[in-house]
Scaffold this motif. Structure first.
Motif, PDB file in Angstrom:
ATOM      1  N   SER A  34       3.285  -7.999   0.813  1.00  0.00           N
ATOM      2  CA  SER A  34       3.322  -7.462   2.171  1.00  0.00           C
ATOM      3  C   SER A  34       2.192  -6.465   2.399  1.00  0.00           C
ATOM      4  N   ASN A  35       1.502  -6.637   3.517  1.00  0.00           N
ATOM      5  CA  ASN A  35       0.414  -5.724   3.904  1.00  0.00           C
ATOM      6  C   ASN A  35      -0.643  -5.595   2.813  1.00  0.00           C
ATOM      7  N   PHE A  36      -0.891  -6.688   2.104  1.00  0.00           N
ATOM      8  CA  PHE A  36      -1.858  -6.643   1.009  1.00  0.00           C
ATOM      9  C   PHE A  36      -3.072  -7.498   1.348  1.00  0.00           C
ATOM     10  N   ALA A  37      -4.249  -6.896   1.255  1.00  0.00           N
ATOM     11  CA  ALA A  37      -5.494  -7.618   1.527  1.00  0.00           C
ATOM     12  C   ALA A  37      -6.618  -6.986   0.727  1.00  0.00           C
ATOM     13  N   THR A  38      -7.575  -7.809   0.292  1.00  0.00           N
ATOM     14  CA  THR A  38      -8.737  -7.308  -0.432  1.00  0.00           C
ATOM     15  C   THR A  38     -10.002  -7.932   0.157  1.00  0.00           C
ATOM     16  N   ILE A  39     -11.114  -7.261  -0.059  1.00  0.00           N
ATOM     17  CA  ILE A  39     -12.396  -7.789   0.407  1.00  0.00           C
ATOM     18  C   ILE A  39     -12.887  -8.883  -0.533  1.00  0.00           C
ATOM     19  N   ASP A  40     -12.709  -8.652  -1.835  1.00  0.00           N
ATOM     20  CA  ASP A  40     -13.193  -9.585  -2.844  1.00  0.00           C
ATOM     21  C   ASP A  40     -12.055 -10.402  -3.440  1.00  0.00           C
ATOM     22  N   PRO A  41     -12.363 -11.571  -3.999  1.00  0.00           N
ATOM     23  CA  PRO A  41     -11.351 -12.343  -4.722  1.00  0.00           C
ATOM     24  C   PRO A  41     -10.833 -11.535  -5.906  1.00  0.00           C
ATOM     25  N   LEU A  42      -9.626 -11.853  -6.353  1.00  0.00           N
ATOM     26  CA  LEU A  42      -9.031 -11.128  -7.469  1.00  0.00           C
ATOM     27  C   LEU A  42      -8.102 -12.045  -8.223  1.00  0.00           C
ATOM     28  N   PHE A  43      -7.665 -11.595  -9.395  1.00  0.00           N
ATOM     29  CA  PHE A  43      -6.642 -12.301 -10.155  1.00  0.00           C
ATOM     30  C   PHE A  43      -5.299 -11.788  -9.678  1.00  0.00           C
ATOM     31  N   TYR A  44      -4.475 -12.675  -9.168  1.00  0.00           N
ATOM     32  CA  TYR A  44      -3.167 -12.281  -8.644  1.00  0.00           C
ATOM     33  C   TYR A  44      -2.118 -13.249  -9.182  1.00  0.00           C
TER      34      TYR A  44
ATOM     35  N   LYS B 138     -11.673  -0.901  -5.862  1.00  0.00           N
ATOM     36  CA  LYS B 138     -11.499  -2.353  -5.882  1.00  0.00           C
ATOM     37  C   LYS B 138     -10.285  -2.720  -6.728  1.00  0.00           C
ATOM     38  N   VAL B 139      -9.417  -3.540  -6.188  1.00  0.00           N
ATOM     39  CA  VAL B 139      -8.284  -4.069  -6.951  1.00  0.00           C
ATOM     40  C   VAL B 139      -8.733  -5.384  -7.575  1.00  0.00           C
ATOM     41  N   THR B 140      -8.741  -5.434  -8.902  1.00  0.00           N
ATOM     42  CA  THR B 140      -9.240  -6.637  -9.584  1.00  0.00           C
ATOM     43  C   THR B 140      -8.129  -7.546 -10.087  1.00  0.00           C
ATOM     44  N   HIS B 141      -6.947  -6.982 -10.368  1.00  0.00           N
ATOM     45  CA  HIS B 141      -5.844  -7.770 -10.905  1.00  0.00           C
ATOM     46  C   HIS B 141      -4.520  -7.237 -10.355  1.00  0.00           C
ATOM     47  N   VAL B 142      -3.581  -8.130 -10.129  1.00  0.00           N
ATOM     48  CA  VAL B 142      -2.218  -7.758  -9.755  1.00  0.00           C
ATOM     49  C   VAL B 142      -1.252  -8.656 -10.536  1.00  0.00           C
ATOM     50  N   ILE B 143      -0.274  -8.037 -11.194  1.00  0.00           N
ATOM     51  CA  ILE B 143       0.825  -8.760 -11.829  1.00  0.00           C
ATOM     52  C   ILE B 143       2.101  -8.212 -11.196  1.00  0.00           C
ATOM     53  N   ASP B 144       2.917  -9.079 -10.594  1.00  0.00           N
ATOM     54  CA  ASP B 144       4.030  -8.555  -9.804  1.00  0.00           C
ATOM     55  C   ASP B 144       5.182  -9.557  -9.758  1.00  0.00           C
TER      56      ASP B 144
ATOM     57  N   PRO C 158       0.801  -1.236   0.000  1.00  0.00           N
ATOM     58  CA  PRO C 158       0.000   0.000   0.000  1.00  0.00           C
ATOM     59  C   PRO C 158       0.828   1.278   0.000  1.00  0.00           C
ATOM     60  N   GLN C 159       1.931   1.295   0.753  1.00  0.00           N
ATOM     61  CA  GLN C 159       2.728   2.512   0.862  1.00  0.00           C
ATOM     62  C   GLN C 159       3.439   2.863  -0.439  1.00  0.00           C
ATOM     63  N   GLN C 160       3.456   1.934  -1.382  1.00  0.00           N
ATOM     64  CA  GLN C 160       4.085   2.186  -2.680  1.00  0.00           C
ATOM     65  C   GLN C 160       3.048   2.533  -3.751  1.00  0.00           C
ATOM     66  N   SER C 161       1.773   2.537  -3.363  1.00  0.00           N
ATOM     67  CA  SER C 161       0.708   2.675  -4.345  1.00  0.00           C
ATOM     68  C   SER C 161       0.029   4.039  -4.251  1.00  0.00           C
ATOM     69  N   VAL C 162      -1.064   4.183  -4.990  1.00  0.00           N
ATOM     70  CA  VAL C 162      -1.807   5.429  -5.009  1.00  0.00           C
ATOM     71  C   VAL C 162      -2.434   5.667  -3.635  1.00  0.00           C
ATOM     72  N   GLU C 163      -2.544   6.919  -3.241  1.00  0.00           N
ATOM     73  CA  GLU C 163      -2.934   7.226  -1.870  1.00  0.00           C
ATOM     74  C   GLU C 163      -4.361   6.810  -1.521  1.00  0.00           C
ATOM     75  N   ASP C 164      -5.254   6.744  -2.506  1.00  0.00           N
ATOM     76  CA  ASP C 164      -6.653   6.388  -2.205  1.00  0.00           C
ATOM     77  C   ASP C 164      -7.003   4.987  -2.701  1.00  0.00           C
ATOM     78  N   ARG C 165      -6.020   4.102  -2.679  1.00  0.00           N
ATOM     79  CA  ARG C 165      -6.265   2.750  -3.179  1.00  0.00           C
ATOM     80  C   ARG C 165      -7.334   2.023  -2.372  1.00  0.00           C
ATOM     81  N   ASP C 166      -7.460   2.361  -1.105  1.00  0.00           N
ATOM     82  CA  ASP C 166      -8.451   1.693  -0.265  1.00  0.00           C
ATOM     83  C   ASP C 166      -9.882   2.077  -0.609  1.00  0.00           C
ATOM     84  N   GLN C 167     -10.040   3.050  -1.507  1.00  0.00           N
ATOM     85  CA  GLN C 167     -11.382   3.494  -1.885  1.00  0.00           C
ATOM     86  C   GLN C 167     -11.870   2.861  -3.185  1.00  0.00           C
TER      87      GLN C 167
END
Length: 311
Positions: A101-111, A90-96, A79-88
């Motif tokens: 670290s310190n990453f959590a979502t309410i809904d399932p996602l593609f990771y 939905k994150v749907t996909h992550v490619i990394d 989160p500290q490396q991302s956009v400031e309002d990311r918690d507002q």
């Protein structure tokens, strides 16, 4: 389909911007409505790659919730490396290709995250798995990302998959990757025209290391002694930034892209300095240490520091 924004980490490098552009193309071919954006201006190296392959720099955003309800992340998850309002949103996909670290979502996602040298390498695999054709310009910007992150395949983060991806993407893009790679890396090493304040923020990331908040910046150069002529100014700027933002320690890693060594400048309390010595087997002398063979923040700096702080 509602629009989603795709972006990499703050203070974006060539992987963060290049992979966002390529992933946006990939997702749009699958029926998504996406736009690649950036959390900061493109640096000199990235600008060189964008121009080489005919891309405009993505527009810079500071917030996303005012535009979209959902986003896709590349080249980061913390989160500290991302956009400031990311918690507002939905994150749907992550490619990394970093630690999670310190990453959590309410809904399932593609990771999808893999221990390879670059996020674009993961994306290259995804193109191949789906038998998707990669346009020459997309191949070029992905190639640039891998060259940048692996220091032309010399970084210890480099895997056989990275090497295979580079060779394939270079053929598609129509370039000699060794010749182009040197041009690309050198394009990002001109620090003479930048202030120390700019340089310590150009490629800097924040990390939680045990109970400490760390800021670790990195600059690539071809002349380390020239960079160290500004050592006192660097340390003063790091001290000021640490106090202003509540960092317990600040490291500046000055990496020679030609010989794959780094010089570290460090500010922090006595405990942090002791942990640094424990992590690297090197005592800081006048806030400085030489780390031969160390070029990767992700693999050679953050992991040993994390283990040392948590011991």
């Amino acid at each position: 389909m509602e629009k989603e924004l795709i972006f990499g980490h703050r203070n974006p490098d060539t992987d963060a911007i290049g992979t966002a552009i390529a992933y946006s193309y990939f997702q749009n071919q699958h029926g998504y409505n996406t736009e690649a954006v950036a959390l900061g201006e493109a640096n000199d190296e990235t600008s060189f790659a964008l121009k080489k392959f005919g891309f405009e720099a993505p527009r810079v955003v500071n917030t996303v919730a005012n535009e979209v309800k959902a986003i896709m992340l590349v080249d980061h998850n913390e989160p500290q490396q991302s956009v400031e309002d990311r918690d507002q949103v939905k994150v749907t996909h992550v490619i990394d290709h970093h630690r999670i670290s310190n990453f959590a979502t309410i809904d399932p996602l593609f990771y999808r995250a893999e221990p390879v040298g670059c996020t674009s390498t993961v994306l290259w695999e995804m193109f191949k798995e789906q038998n998707m054709e990669i346009p020459a310009n997309i191949a070029g910007i992905m190639l640039s990302a891998i060259i940048s992150d692996t220091l032309l395949l010399k970084s210890p983060t480099t895997t056989d998959i990275d090497k295979e991806a580079v060779e394939d993407l270079a053929k598609i893009a129509g370039v000699d990757y060794k010749e182009y790679g040197l041009e690309l890396l050198k394009a990002g090493t001109n620090i003479a025209t930048k202030s120390v304040e700019e340089l310590i923020d150009l490629d800097a990331k924040s990390f939680e290391l045990g109970s400490k908040t760390a800021r670790i910046a990195q600059v690539n150069v071809v002349d380390v002694p020239e960079a160290l002529e500004r050592k006192d100014a660097f340390l003063a700027a790091m001290e000021k930034d640490a106090k202003a933002n509540g960092y317990d320690l600040f490291m500046l890693v000055i990496t020679n892209v030609l010989d794959s060594d780094s010089e570290v400048l460090f500010i922090g309390d006595d405990e942090s300095k002791s942990v640094f010595a424990k992590a690297f087997g090197k005592e800081l002398v006048d806030s400085e240490a030489h780390l031969p063979g160390v070029v990767s923040r992700k693999k050679q700096i953050v992991p040993p520091l994390t283990r040392a702080f948590e011991a």
